[in-house]
Design a protein around this motif. Structure first.
Motif, PDB file in Angstrom:
ATOM      1  N   PHE A  53      21.976  29.378  84.983  1.00  0.00           N
ATOM      2  CA  PHE A  53      22.940  30.346  84.459  1.00  0.00           C
ATOM      3  C   PHE A  53      23.008  30.305  82.937  1.00  0.00           C
ATOM      4  CE2 PHE A  53      24.317  29.378  88.780  1.00  0.00           C
ATOM      5  CZ  PHE A  53      24.284  30.660  89.307  1.00  0.00           C
ATOM      6  N   ALA A  54      22.811  29.135  82.359  1.00  0.00           N
ATOM      7  CA  ALA A  54      22.849  29.002  80.904  1.00  0.00           C
ATOM      8  C   ALA A  54      21.728  29.803  80.251  1.00  0.00           C
ATOM      9  CB  ALA A  54      22.766  27.534  80.506  1.00  0.00           C
ATOM     10  N   VAL A  55      20.571  29.833  80.870  1.00  0.00           N
ATOM     11  CA  VAL A  55      19.450  30.597  80.308  1.00  0.00           C
ATOM     12  C   VAL A  55      19.805  32.079  80.229  1.00  0.00           C
ATOM     13  CG1 VAL A  55      17.093  31.378  80.790  1.00  0.00           C
ATOM     14  CG2 VAL A  55      17.655  28.965  80.945  1.00  0.00           C
ATOM     15  N   PHE A  56      20.370  32.618  81.288  1.00  0.00           N
ATOM     16  CA  PHE A  56      20.744  34.040  81.263  1.00  0.00           C
ATOM     17  C   PHE A  56      21.887  34.297  80.296  1.00  0.00           C
ATOM     18  CE2 PHE A  56      18.457  34.176  85.333  1.00  0.00           C
ATOM     19  CZ  PHE A  56      17.613  35.228  85.042  1.00  0.00           C
ATOM     20  N   TRP A  57      22.826  33.369  80.181  1.00  0.00           N
ATOM     21  CA  TRP A  57      23.926  33.519  79.235  1.00  0.00           C
ATOM     22  C   TRP A  57      23.401  33.524  77.800  1.00  0.00           C
ATOM     23  CZ3 TRP A  57      26.108  29.632  75.922  1.00  0.00           C
ATOM     24  CH2 TRP A  57      27.264  30.039  75.280  1.00  0.00           C
ATOM     25  N   LEU A  58      22.500  32.595  77.492  1.00  0.00           N
ATOM     26  CA  LEU A  58      21.925  32.548  76.147  1.00  0.00           C
ATOM     27  C   LEU A  58      21.091  33.785  75.854  1.00  0.00           C
ATOM     28  CD1 LEU A  58      20.884  28.808  75.969  1.00  0.00           C
ATOM     29  CD2 LEU A  58      22.687  29.931  74.644  1.00  0.00           C
ATOM     30  N   ARG A  59      20.368  34.258  76.842  1.00  0.00           N
ATOM     31  CA  ARG A  59      19.564  35.473  76.643  1.00  0.00           C
ATOM     32  C   ARG A  59      20.462  36.680  76.395  1.00  0.00           C
ATOM     33  NH1 ARG A  59      15.040  37.995  76.523  1.00  0.00           N
ATOM     34  NH2 ARG A  59      14.549  39.795  77.790  1.00  0.00           N
ATOM     35  N   ALA A  60      21.565  36.775  77.092  1.00  0.00           N
ATOM     36  CA  ALA A  60      22.500  37.883  76.881  1.00  0.00           C
ATOM     37  C   ALA A  60      23.100  37.818  75.477  1.00  0.00           C
ATOM     38  CB  ALA A  60      23.607  37.854  77.925  1.00  0.00           C
ATOM     39  N   LYS A  65      23.246  40.022  69.898  1.00  0.00           N
ATOM     40  CA  LYS A  65      23.070  39.814  68.458  1.00  0.00           C
ATOM     41  C   LYS A  65      22.008  40.756  67.887  1.00  0.00           C
ATOM     42  CE  LYS A  65      24.453  35.188  67.294  1.00  0.00           C
ATOM     43  NZ  LYS A  65      24.040  33.833  67.071  1.00  0.00           N
ATOM     44  N   ARG A  66      20.963  40.973  68.664  1.00  0.00           N
ATOM     45  CA  ARG A  66      19.886  41.858  68.212  1.00  0.00           C
ATOM     46  C   ARG A  66      20.284  43.311  68.267  1.00  0.00           C
ATOM     47  NH1 ARG A  66      14.827  41.316  71.460  1.00  0.00           N
ATOM     48  NH2 ARG A  66      14.739  43.434  70.738  1.00  0.00           N
ATOM     49  N   GLY A  67      21.391  43.615  68.911  1.00  0.00           N
ATOM     50  CA  GLY A  67      21.823  44.997  69.033  1.00  0.00           C
ATOM     51  C   GLY A  67      21.284  45.680  70.269  1.00  0.00           C
TER      52      GLY A  67
END
Length: 69
Positions: A53-60, A65-67
């Protein structure tokens, strides 16, 4: 398919493949570690499951941030 959508699809596929491998080997790993310390086995199992779940949270967060959407 746009290059960005293709990149996102590849990233999601790699994340799911990695998570699938971890979940597949998780019982064996936890049982092996549990022979030495049940508490450590619990901690390792929890970290590996929460890592999915942390991987998907960090990716989101990165996408926001990238817009991206």
């Amino acid at each position: 398919m746009t290059p960005e959508a293709k990149s996102q699809a590849i990233a999601a596929a790699l994340i799911l493949l990695g998570a699938g491998l971890v979940i597949y080997f998780l019982p064996t790993l936890v049982l092996w570690i549990g022979q030495y310390s049940p508490a450590l086995a619990f901690v390792v199992g929890a970290i590996l499951l929460l890592g999915f779940f942390a991987v998907f949270w960090l990716r989101a967060r990165y996408q926001r941030k990238r817009g991206g959407e």
